[in-house]
Scaffold this motif. Sequence first.
Motif, PDB file in Angstrom:
ATOM      1  N   ILE A  13     104.852  31.425 -19.880  1.00 15.45           N
ATOM      2  CA  ILE A  13     103.624  32.064 -20.348  1.00 15.45           C
ATOM      3  C   ILE A  13     103.985  33.072 -21.437  1.00 15.45           C
ATOM      4  O   ILE A  13     105.130  33.510 -21.545  1.00 15.45           O
ATOM      5  CB  ILE A  13     102.861  32.775 -19.211  1.00 15.45           C
ATOM      6  CG1 ILE A  13     103.716  33.890 -18.578  1.00 15.45           C
ATOM      7  CG2 ILE A  13     102.402  31.782 -18.148  1.00 15.45           C
ATOM      8  CD1 ILE A  13     102.956  34.754 -17.584  1.00 15.45           C
ATOM      9  N   THR A  14     102.992  33.447 -22.227  1.00 17.18           N
ATOM     10  CA  THR A  14     103.210  34.412 -23.306  1.00 17.18           C
ATOM     11  C   THR A  14     103.096  35.838 -22.783  1.00 17.18           C
ATOM     12  O   THR A  14     102.652  36.083 -21.659  1.00 17.18           O
ATOM     13  CB  THR A  14     102.175  34.206 -24.428  1.00 17.18           C
ATOM     14  OG1 THR A  14     100.865  34.540 -23.905  1.00 17.18           O
ATOM     15  CG2 THR A  14     102.159  32.751 -24.906  1.00 17.18           C
ATOM     16  N   GLN A  17      99.546  36.586 -21.966  1.00 22.31           N
ATOM     17  CA  GLN A  17      99.138  35.990 -20.693  1.00 22.31           C
ATOM     18  C   GLN A  17      99.687  36.793 -19.511  1.00 22.31           C
ATOM     19  O   GLN A  17      99.009  36.943 -18.495  1.00 22.31           O
ATOM     20  CB  GLN A  17      99.606  34.538 -20.624  1.00 22.31           C
ATOM     21  CG  GLN A  17      98.787  33.602 -21.523  1.00 22.31           C
ATOM     22  CD  GLN A  17      99.289  32.181 -21.484  1.00 22.31           C
ATOM     23  OE1 GLN A  17     100.498  31.930 -21.624  1.00 22.31           O
ATOM     24  NE2 GLN A  17      98.386  31.242 -21.306  1.00 22.31           N
ATOM     25  N   GLN A  49      91.451  30.565 -24.575  1.00 22.39           N
ATOM     26  CA  GLN A  49      92.592  29.638 -24.603  1.00 22.39           C
ATOM     27  C   GLN A  49      93.670  30.081 -23.619  1.00 22.39           C
ATOM     28  O   GLN A  49      94.219  29.268 -22.872  1.00 22.39           O
ATOM     29  CB  GLN A  49      93.177  29.559 -26.021  1.00 22.39           C
ATOM     30  CG  GLN A  49      92.292  28.831 -27.017  1.00 22.39           C
ATOM     31  CD  GLN A  49      92.794  28.978 -28.447  1.00 22.39           C
ATOM     32  OE1 GLN A  49      93.831  29.602 -28.705  1.00 22.39           O
ATOM     33  NE2 GLN A  49      92.049  28.425 -29.397  1.00 22.39           N
ATOM     34  N   TRP A  50      93.981  31.370 -23.612  1.00 23.35           N
ATOM     35  CA  TRP A  50      95.006  31.891 -22.696  1.00 23.35           C
ATOM     36  C   TRP A  50      94.575  31.706 -21.242  1.00 23.35           C
ATOM     37  O   TRP A  50      95.376  31.320 -20.395  1.00 23.35           O
ATOM     38  CB  TRP A  50      95.252  33.376 -22.980  1.00 23.35           C
ATOM     39  CG  TRP A  50      95.934  33.643 -24.285  1.00 23.35           C
ATOM     40  CD1 TRP A  50      96.778  32.804 -24.957  1.00 23.35           C
ATOM     41  CD2 TRP A  50      95.830  34.829 -25.083  1.00 23.35           C
ATOM     42  NE1 TRP A  50      97.213  33.398 -26.120  1.00 23.35           N
ATOM     43  CE2 TRP A  50      96.645  34.643 -26.221  1.00 23.35           C
ATOM     44  CE3 TRP A  50      95.137  36.029 -24.946  1.00 23.35           C
ATOM     45  CZ2 TRP A  50      96.781  35.608 -27.208  1.00 23.35           C
ATOM     46  CZ3 TRP A  50      95.264  36.994 -25.928  1.00 23.35           C
ATOM     47  CH2 TRP A  50      96.076  36.780 -27.050  1.00 23.35           C
ATOM     48  N   LYS A  52      92.392  29.490 -20.057  1.00 21.21           N
ATOM     49  CA  LYS A  52      92.385  28.059 -19.731  1.00 21.21           C
ATOM     50  C   LYS A  52      93.795  27.579 -19.410  1.00 21.21           C
ATOM     51  O   LYS A  52      94.013  26.822 -18.451  1.00 21.21           O
ATOM     52  CB  LYS A  52      91.803  27.259 -20.895  1.00 21.21           C
ATOM     53  CG  LYS A  52      91.701  25.761 -20.610  1.00 21.21           C
ATOM     54  CD  LYS A  52      91.086  25.019 -21.784  1.00 21.21           C
ATOM     55  CE  LYS A  52      91.004  23.515 -21.482  1.00 21.21           C
ATOM     56  NZ  LYS A  52      90.426  22.768 -22.629  1.00 21.21           N
ATOM     57  N   ASP A  53      94.766  28.036 -20.196  1.00 20.24           N
ATOM     58  CA  ASP A  53      96.159  27.634 -19.976  1.00 20.24           C
ATOM     59  C   ASP A  53      96.677  28.185 -18.643  1.00 20.24           C
ATOM     60  O   ASP A  53      97.347  27.466 -17.890  1.00 20.24           O
ATOM     61  CB  ASP A  53      97.032  28.139 -21.132  1.00 20.24           C
ATOM     62  CG  ASP A  53      98.476  27.674 -21.016  1.00 20.24           C
ATOM     63  OD1 ASP A  53      98.704  26.449 -20.968  1.00 20.24           O
ATOM     64  OD2 ASP A  53      99.369  28.534 -20.941  1.00 20.24           O
ATOM     65  N   LEU A  54      96.362  29.447 -18.344  1.00 20.15           N
ATOM     66  CA  LEU A  54      96.792  30.049 -17.070  1.00 20.15           C
ATOM     67  C   LEU A  54      96.144  29.346 -15.879  1.00 20.15           C
ATOM     68  O   LEU A  54      96.775  29.165 -14.837  1.00 20.15           O
ATOM     69  CB  LEU A  54      96.440  31.540 -17.045  1.00 20.15           C
ATOM     70  CG  LEU A  54      97.296  32.462 -17.914  1.00 20.15           C
ATOM     71  CD1 LEU A  54      96.673  33.853 -17.999  1.00 20.15           C
ATOM     72  CD2 LEU A  54      98.715  32.559 -17.382  1.00 20.15           C
ATOM     73  N   THR A  55      94.893  28.925 -16.055  1.00 21.65           N
ATOM     74  CA  THR A  55      94.196  28.188 -14.994  1.00 21.65           C
ATOM     75  C   THR A  55      94.828  26.815 -14.792  1.00 21.65           C
ATOM     76  O   THR A  55      95.071  26.390 -13.651  1.00 21.65           O
ATOM     77  CB  THR A  55      92.695  28.038 -15.341  1.00 21.65           C
ATOM     78  OG1 THR A  55      92.123  29.331 -15.590  1.00 21.65           O
ATOM     79  CG2 THR A  55      91.940  27.376 -14.195  1.00 21.65           C
ATOM     80  N   THR A  56      95.117  26.129 -15.890  1.00 21.65           N
ATOM     81  CA  THR A  56      95.745  24.807 -15.821  1.00 21.65           C
ATOM     82  C   THR A  56      97.108  24.875 -15.149  1.00 21.65           C
ATOM     83  O   THR A  56      97.479  23.991 -14.359  1.00 21.65           O
ATOM     84  CB  THR A  56      95.888  24.209 -17.239  1.00 21.65           C
ATOM     85  OG1 THR A  56      94.587  24.109 -17.839  1.00 21.65           O
ATOM     86  CG2 THR A  56      96.522  22.820 -17.189  1.00 21.65           C
ATOM     87  N   LYS A  57      97.851  25.938 -15.431  1.00 23.15           N
ATOM     88  CA  LYS A  57      99.181  26.102 -14.839  1.00 23.15           C
ATOM     89  C   LYS A  57      99.124  26.608 -13.396  1.00 23.15           C
ATOM     90  O   LYS A  57     100.156  26.695 -12.727  1.00 23.15           O
ATOM     91  CB  LYS A  57     100.015  27.059 -15.704  1.00 23.15           C
ATOM     92  CG  LYS A  57     100.419  26.429 -17.047  1.00 23.15           C
ATOM     93  CD  LYS A  57     101.137  27.415 -17.953  1.00 23.15           C
ATOM     94  CE  LYS A  57     101.590  26.719 -19.238  1.00 23.15           C
ATOM     95  NZ  LYS A  57     102.182  27.657 -20.209  1.00 23.15           N
TER      96      LYS A  57
END
Length: 271
Positions: A13-14, A17, A49-50, A52-57
């Motif tokens: 993660i960034t 994030q 976007q951040w 959504k990515d954290l949710t996907t992961k």
Amino acid sequence: MHNMKQQTTKLPITKKQLAILLLLYQFRFLDTTTIQLLLQHKLPTRIQQWLKDLTTKGYIHQFYDRTSFVERTKPAVYCLTTKARPILKEQKKCKLPVLSQIYREKDLSEEFREHCCYVANIYLQLRDQYGETKGNGEIKFFTKVELTGYDYFPKPFPDGYFVIKQKGKQIKRYLLEVLDLYIPKRVLKERIRRYIASEQGDWNEMTNNLKFPTVLFILRNKHKQRNIRKLIQKVRDEEFSYLPCYLTNKEAIKEQGLENITWEKVEEKEY
């Protein structure tokens, strides 16, 4: 021999994030708009976007009902999942007793989620009023989660503890209680007693004789505000205390903004 125990893989993660995860640790539940304001980020699409990515992961859980028109007009709300624990364990500010309770988050009530989001909103208004960007001084705000381990605070912990520093003025300390959830009267009385016990107990010794913070109560409406005023007066009389308390309500804050409201001081009971 093959190791049958599955290893947990931490997906990258960034830094931004990670900042989101830390905010969710601090406030427990936050909506998209509040996260953007807390991060002071100009682009909502980047925040989305951040998230959504954290949710996907699998690091955060999203609450968003696409089937309801009313719910679709509200921003999505997020909380941490147990998958975020290995990442947060590496952060000094994150405490293991708190992290061990994360598994319960997604099962908590909608009312409690809204309560946590509201506390974050109050912090944002305080930051706007007293933050460095306005040139008005400095504010340090600690949530209930961040008070874990500090035994001289009343328990259950208040929703917030904050310190305001302004040039040429005395440092002010406050405890914040947002009483928008149902709490039985007897429980409220006990909570007020615990504030008084904390004031009369270990606070001075454990804080090098700092003055006990003023207690701020935010009630649901004017009716609840009148009720809590009478209850505070009664308990203070019973305990021979003059715990400094001020009151307001969510309706007044919504109409006027936190900066413009007049807090009601709980005076001594008249006989």
